[in-house]
Design a protein around this motif. Sequence first.
Motif, PDB file in Angstrom:
ATOM      1  N   GLU A 231      36.333  49.189  40.509  1.00 36.91           N
ATOM      2  CA  GLU A 231      36.533  49.132  39.068  1.00 36.91           C
ATOM      3  C   GLU A 231      37.682  48.211  38.678  1.00 36.91           C
ATOM      4  O   GLU A 231      37.633  47.560  37.635  1.00 36.91           O
ATOM      5  CB  GLU A 231      36.791  50.537  38.516  1.00 36.91           C
ATOM      6  CG  GLU A 231      35.584  51.454  38.566  1.00 36.91           C
ATOM      7  CD  GLU A 231      35.854  52.778  37.879  1.00 36.91           C
ATOM      8  OE1 GLU A 231      36.978  52.953  37.363  1.00 36.91           O
ATOM      9  OE2 GLU A 231      34.959  53.625  37.857  1.00 36.91           O
ATOM     10  N   THR A 232      38.720  48.154  39.507  1.00 40.29           N
ATOM     11  CA  THR A 232      39.855  47.284  39.197  1.00 40.29           C
ATOM     12  C   THR A 232      39.426  45.824  39.188  1.00 40.29           C
ATOM     13  O   THR A 232      39.783  45.068  38.278  1.00 40.29           O
ATOM     14  CB  THR A 232      40.985  47.494  40.220  1.00 40.29           C
ATOM     15  OG1 THR A 232      41.444  48.835  40.154  1.00 40.29           O
ATOM     16  CG2 THR A 232      42.160  46.564  39.929  1.00 40.29           C
ATOM     17  N   VAL A 233      38.654  45.435  40.183  1.00 40.46           N
ATOM     18  CA  VAL A 233      38.152  44.057  40.232  1.00 40.46           C
ATOM     19  C   VAL A 233      37.215  43.790  39.065  1.00 40.46           C
ATOM     20  O   VAL A 233      37.306  42.748  38.403  1.00 40.46           O
ATOM     21  CB  VAL A 233      37.428  43.794  41.575  1.00 40.46           C
ATOM     22  CG1 VAL A 233      36.736  42.429  41.542  1.00 40.46           C
ATOM     23  CG2 VAL A 233      38.417  43.852  42.730  1.00 40.46           C
ATOM     24  N   ARG A 234      36.314  44.741  38.800  1.00 42.47           N
ATOM     25  CA  ARG A 234      35.363  44.564  37.696  1.00 42.47           C
ATOM     26  C   ARG A 234      36.088  44.354  36.377  1.00 42.47           C
ATOM     27  O   ARG A 234      35.800  43.409  35.617  1.00 42.47           O
ATOM     28  CB  ARG A 234      34.461  45.792  37.595  1.00 42.47           C
ATOM     29  CG  ARG A 234      33.426  45.719  36.474  1.00 42.47           C
ATOM     30  CD  ARG A 234      32.889  47.086  36.117  1.00 42.47           C
ATOM     31  NE  ARG A 234      33.945  47.919  35.530  1.00 42.47           N
ATOM     32  CZ  ARG A 234      33.820  49.216  35.293  1.00 42.47           C
ATOM     33  NH1 ARG A 234      32.701  49.843  35.619  1.00 42.47           N
ATOM     34  NH2 ARG A 234      34.810  49.905  34.743  1.00 42.47           N
ATOM     35  N   ASP A 235      37.048  45.235  36.079  1.00 41.44           N
ATOM     36  CA  ASP A 235      37.750  45.157  34.803  1.00 41.44           C
ATOM     37  C   ASP A 235      38.649  43.921  34.731  1.00 41.44           C
ATOM     38  O   ASP A 235      38.826  43.332  33.662  1.00 41.44           O
ATOM     39  CB  ASP A 235      38.575  46.418  34.583  1.00 41.44           C
ATOM     40  CG  ASP A 235      37.701  47.651  34.419  1.00 41.44           C
ATOM     41  OD1 ASP A 235      36.476  47.473  34.213  1.00 41.44           O
ATOM     42  OD2 ASP A 235      38.221  48.774  34.502  1.00 41.44           O
ATOM     43  N   VAL A 300      48.312  47.101  34.513  1.00 39.97           N
ATOM     44  CA  VAL A 300      46.934  47.431  34.162  1.00 39.97           C
ATOM     45  C   VAL A 300      46.036  47.343  35.389  1.00 39.97           C
ATOM     46  O   VAL A 300      45.118  48.136  35.561  1.00 39.97           O
ATOM     47  CB  VAL A 300      46.430  46.469  33.057  1.00 39.97           C
ATOM     48  CG1 VAL A 300      44.956  46.752  32.728  1.00 39.97           C
ATOM     49  CG2 VAL A 300      47.285  46.603  31.801  1.00 39.97           C
ATOM     50  N   PHE A 301      46.340  46.361  36.256  1.00 36.00           N
ATOM     51  CA  PHE A 301      45.554  46.165  37.479  1.00 36.00           C
ATOM     52  C   PHE A 301      46.474  46.305  38.690  1.00 36.00           C
ATOM     53  O   PHE A 301      46.979  45.314  39.219  1.00 36.00           O
ATOM     54  CB  PHE A 301      44.882  44.795  37.460  1.00 36.00           C
ATOM     55  CG  PHE A 301      44.033  44.554  36.238  1.00 36.00           C
ATOM     56  CD1 PHE A 301      42.828  45.221  36.074  1.00 36.00           C
ATOM     57  CD2 PHE A 301      44.455  43.690  35.248  1.00 36.00           C
ATOM     58  CE1 PHE A 301      42.054  45.014  34.943  1.00 36.00           C
ATOM     59  CE2 PHE A 301      43.698  43.474  34.111  1.00 36.00           C
ATOM     60  CZ  PHE A 301      42.492  44.144  33.947  1.00 36.00           C
ATOM     61  N   PRO A 302      46.749  47.534  39.112  1.00 33.04           N
ATOM     62  CA  PRO A 302      47.702  47.757  40.216  1.00 33.04           C
ATOM     63  C   PRO A 302      47.166  47.252  41.551  1.00 33.04           C
ATOM     64  O   PRO A 302      45.954  47.126  41.753  1.00 33.04           O
ATOM     65  CB  PRO A 302      47.849  49.280  40.234  1.00 33.04           C
ATOM     66  CG  PRO A 302      46.569  49.791  39.635  1.00 33.04           C
ATOM     67  CD  PRO A 302      46.177  48.783  38.596  1.00 33.04           C
ATOM     68  N   GLY A 303      48.094  46.934  42.442  1.00 34.72           N
ATOM     69  CA  GLY A 303      47.732  46.475  43.776  1.00 34.72           C
ATOM     70  C   GLY A 303      48.597  47.150  44.818  1.00 34.72           C
ATOM     71  O   GLY A 303      49.597  47.801  44.498  1.00 34.72           O
TER      72      GLY A 303
END
Length: 408
Positions: A231-235, A300-303
């Motif tokens: 979902e992180t990649v998609r968003d 918003v997009f944690p890694g």
Amino acid sequence: MQKKFNFTKAEIDSLPLPESGKRDTYHDAKTNGLSLRVSSTGVKTFCVFKRIKCGNPERVTLGRYPEMTIDQARRKAMETNIALSDGKNPAEIKRKLKSELLFKDLFAEYIERHSKLKKKTWDEDLEKYRNHLENTIGKKRLSEIDRRTIATIHSSITKQGCSKSKQGSPIAANRTLALISSVFGWAISSGLTDTNPALGIRRNREKSRDRFIQSDELPRFFQALADEPNETVRDYVLISLLTGARRSNVCSMRWKDISFDRAEWRIEETKNNTPQTVTLSLEAIEVLKNRIGKNESEFVFPGRGKLGHLVEPRKGWERILERAGIENLRLHDLRRTLGSWQAKTGASLPIIGKSLNHKNQSTTAIYARLDLDPVRESVSTATSAMLTAAGLSKPGKVIQIDKKKAKG
């Protein structure tokens, strides 16, 4: 075994190995004092063997073949001969050769003392180094790196690309060459070296890239996005497309910089060293609101890396393109896609430049007089047109596709 001949690559490569525990020595007929020692394990080492003023013979190791080329060995042998003739201590010469900076050490200095301080895209320098330079010149001494070495790297990338790609990349070759030149240029200004071996190497001709997602590709692209398990990649991909923001800015997007009331995202530092306020369409807002509460990160997009946020979703991007059956599309092309659809739906060039934060001298004055209302209208119109072409005319239907699959 001792033999004297004109050192060439073909001759050296064909030399026989001595018996176990033995070592053969060969002398170069072209350069006085230059020798090549070959061990029974196949290690070949250049050295200078010379009798100095006190009468004792001295051996100064120069470097291993083929990491050190024949030309480099000859040049270093002549320098060593001069130093020995001037009465310099051979032990000091050996220490100097041993302590001379390796390129990997110089690059580390460059990253910490220059790139991280001056460049927003310093992480791209690291990526170029790991892809193209770490295994080619990373362990070479600076004196071993000449124009021929750099030209060979440039040519290799042009033909073959990086180890992760089967295709060559003329543009990547040029960018890597520019990085090498920048590293040596900084080293000269810092007193770490005297020459820049990257100067004078001809760059590849480049064509401006005009790739963006076409109308017939949009349905497949959005369906492939809906099928993305991460979902992180998609968003991340959706926000990149719906805002047209640069990769590094989307990756480091923070919740505190987003205003849902004003439908805006404030970027304090951009590639142009100027702040930017990005207008958020209804679709972008829905994607962001859908992510609220899924983690406690400030991003918003944690890694999982040291930076705490997503850095390069390369594998996820490749999965999406493979499912969509789309080729020759890069993450940066998402930015171009929004601008192209803005142009298709009648937006003026100043409006497009304002929304994408382009830095252009001829339009900077015009950008300064624009407010966000026409920009918001243009982005919304372009977004609606893209979704309509994809068969997803209703806001938020991208997320709904995924939710329907989850229920099934």
